[in-house]
Design a protein around this motif. Sequence first.
Motif, mmCIF file in Angstrom:
data_model
loop_
_atom_site.group_PDB
_atom_site.id
_atom_site.type_symbol
_atom_site.label_atom_id
_atom_site.label_comp_id
_atom_site.label_asym_id
_atom_site.label_seq_id
_atom_site.Cartn_x
_atom_site.Cartn_y
_atom_site.Cartn_z
ATOM 1 N N ARG A 2 0.752 -1.191 -0.099
ATOM 2 C CA ARG A 2 -0.035 -0.032 0.062
ATOM 3 C C ARG A 2 0.893 1.185 -0.207
ATOM 4 O O ARG A 2 1.259 1.889 -0.841
ATOM 5 C CB ARG A 2 -0.984 0.123 1.289
ATOM 6 C CG ARG A 2 -1.938 -1.215 1.302
ATOM 7 C CD ARG A 2 -2.938 -0.947 2.037
ATOM 8 N NE ARG A 2 -2.785 -0.520 3.543
ATOM 9 C CZ ARG A 2 -1.909 -0.932 4.480
ATOM 10 N NH1 ARG A 2 -1.921 -2.291 4.611
ATOM 11 N NH2 ARG A 2 -1.743 -0.183 5.540
ATOM 12 N N ARG A 3 1.349 1.672 1.234
ATOM 13 C CA ARG A 3 1.973 2.900 1.076
ATOM 14 C C ARG A 3 3.512 2.806 0.797
ATOM 15 O O ARG A 3 4.052 3.774 0.351
ATOM 16 C CB ARG A 3 2.038 3.215 2.701
ATOM 17 C CG ARG A 3 0.764 3.853 2.932
ATOM 18 C CD ARG A 3 0.651 4.216 4.557
ATOM 19 N NE ARG A 3 -0.805 4.147 5.217
ATOM 20 C CZ ARG A 3 -1.439 5.159 5.189
ATOM 21 N NH1 ARG A 3 -1.106 6.417 4.813
ATOM 22 N NH2 ARG A 3 -2.694 4.888 5.766
ATOM 23 N N LEU A 4 4.139 1.533 0.901
ATOM 24 C CA LEU A 4 5.657 1.511 0.537
ATOM 25 C C LEU A 4 5.612 1.093 -0.942
ATOM 26 O O LEU A 4 6.798 1.135 -1.351
ATOM 27 C CB LEU A 4 6.254 0.440 1.377
ATOM 28 C CG LEU A 4 6.322 0.463 2.689
ATOM 29 C CD1 LEU A 4 6.981 -0.624 3.282
ATOM 30 C CD2 LEU A 4 7.002 1.889 3.252
ATOM 31 N N GLY A 6 5.438 3.345 -3.157
ATOM 32 C CA GLY A 6 5.891 4.364 -3.626
ATOM 33 C C GLY A 6 7.539 4.453 -3.617
ATOM 34 O O GLY A 6 8.129 5.217 -4.121
ATOM 35 N N ASP A 244 1.540 -0.091 7.436
ATOM 36 C CA ASP A 244 1.515 -1.065 6.098
ATOM 37 C C ASP A 244 2.087 -2.211 6.654
ATOM 38 O O ASP A 244 2.808 -2.543 7.869
ATOM 39 C CB ASP A 244 2.699 -0.516 5.282
ATOM 40 C CG ASP A 244 2.308 -1.072 3.898
ATOM 41 O OD1 ASP A 244 1.382 -1.784 3.833
ATOM 42 O OD2 ASP A 244 3.410 -0.831 2.986
ATOM 43 N N GLN A 291 9.530 15.716 4.733
ATOM 44 C CA GLN A 291 8.569 15.490 3.750
ATOM 45 C C GLN A 291 7.419 14.751 4.147
ATOM 46 O O GLN A 291 7.602 13.620 4.841
ATOM 47 C CB GLN A 291 9.185 15.140 2.402
ATOM 48 C CG GLN A 291 10.267 16.010 1.751
ATOM 49 C CD GLN A 291 9.671 17.393 1.380
ATOM 50 O OE1 GLN A 291 8.865 17.547 0.734
ATOM 51 N NE2 GLN A 291 10.579 18.239 1.819
ATOM 52 N N GLU A 292 6.126 14.941 3.961
ATOM 53 C CA GLU A 292 5.152 14.061 4.345
ATOM 54 C C GLU A 292 5.087 13.323 2.808
ATOM 55 O O GLU A 292 5.190 13.716 1.899
ATOM 56 C CB GLU A 292 3.841 14.884 4.537
ATOM 57 C CG GLU A 292 2.814 13.813 4.914
ATOM 58 C CD GLU A 292 1.139 14.441 4.638
ATOM 59 O OE1 GLU A 292 0.321 13.716 4.666
ATOM 60 O OE2 GLU A 292 1.163 15.604 4.627
ATOM 61 N N LYS A 293 5.083 11.901 3.246
ATOM 62 C CA LYS A 293 4.740 10.859 2.287
ATOM 63 C C LYS A 293 3.632 9.888 2.566
ATOM 64 O O LYS A 293 3.682 9.261 3.318
ATOM 65 C CB LYS A 293 6.150 10.057 2.196
ATOM 66 C CG LYS A 293 7.406 10.927 1.488
ATOM 67 C CD LYS A 293 7.287 10.844 0.144
ATOM 68 C CE LYS A 293 8.652 11.559 -0.573
ATOM 69 N NZ LYS A 293 8.692 11.449 -1.771
ATOM 70 N N GLN A 294 2.944 9.735 1.414
ATOM 71 C CA GLN A 294 1.873 8.919 1.341
ATOM 72 C C GLN A 294 1.234 8.627 2.703
ATOM 73 O O GLN A 294 0.981 7.613 3.269
ATOM 74 C CB GLN A 294 2.482 7.541 1.133
ATOM 75 C CG GLN A 294 3.081 7.584 -0.356
ATOM 76 C CD GLN A 294 4.009 6.633 -0.565
ATOM 77 O OE1 GLN A 294 3.641 5.347 -0.076
ATOM 78 N NE2 GLN A 294 5.319 6.766 -1.170
ATOM 79 N N GLY A 295 0.759 9.826 3.328
ATOM 80 C CA GLY A 295 0.302 9.761 4.595
ATOM 81 C C GLY A 295 1.057 9.678 5.687
ATOM 82 O O GLY A 295 0.561 9.566 6.974
#
Length: 312
Positions: A2-4, A6, A244, A291-295
């Motif tokens: 899911r989030r990883l 990216g 995740d 940095q905010e990344k993918q929540g």
Amino acid sequence: MRRLAGLLVVPLLLLSTAACGGDDKGSDSASMKNGLPAITAGEKFGEKPTLSKGEGDPPKELKVNVISEGKGAVTKKGDALQVNYLGQAWDSDKPFDNSFDRGQPFDLTLGAGQVIKGWDQGLEGQKVGSRIEIGIPPELGYGAQGQGDIKPNATLVFVVDILKAVTIPKSATGTPVAQEDKDLPKVGTNTDGKAPSLTVPKTDPPTKLVSNYVLESKGEPVKATDTVVVNYVAALWKDGKVFDSTYTTGKPANFPLPQLTLKGLKDGLVGKKIGSRVLIVAPPSEAFGDQEKQGIPKNSTLVFAVDILTKM
């Protein structure tokens, strides 16, 4: 993932969507072979092929031609595969993607939904060392929506060389290593294939990368150039919240380490032994920084419990 997701660079072609299939004959001509476009150059295993344009009506169901059969093990669901491929649309004589030019084989877990359904179905039951050609109808490819340069409702044709197949263990194994530092997270040592517990202490996080064995196997060390197959749980240090986990889908993830952009995760895996479970704590400087990344909030310290199941 899911989030990883990216954190990896993945070929456009193999980001999947779609539905189901079988076998059909198609039409044969000088530019066709067994109902699929003929290979016009580079027919041998390992050579970059070129394909003719499809003629007549494309197959309405999945069609697989074995161009040359290898002598290796037969692939099965759950195997980690490494392949080279070239793909083009039925009505084109120009490929839209291929791994031969990149010089980097593609890794996938068969049957895990990481690729289009025509791949999962067409690659199953083939021998390692084989070159196969697969004709994939739209419902087993990208369907009515298409993908990038692939038009909606396109029938796809692939030539695939199956380089390697590895059986994926259900869990890390090895000798439990004492987790004596009360200021670090504690990770469960179960080996039943279920998610290990991950408990984050209510203390300040470390400012440097932590990579410690939880279970230490006797496998070979991971190299920075390897692709590893892993199960993991990932949590935020701040509140211990899991953001995740591969265990929620029951499908391990493939990490090609040269393409893994989260530095702390990559550096935490390199040098650790295949078959082990590892605790990795990545401070912001080794994760996403400010940095905010993918929540994931900025300046987050990330915690991973990773089973290094095998490598390709």
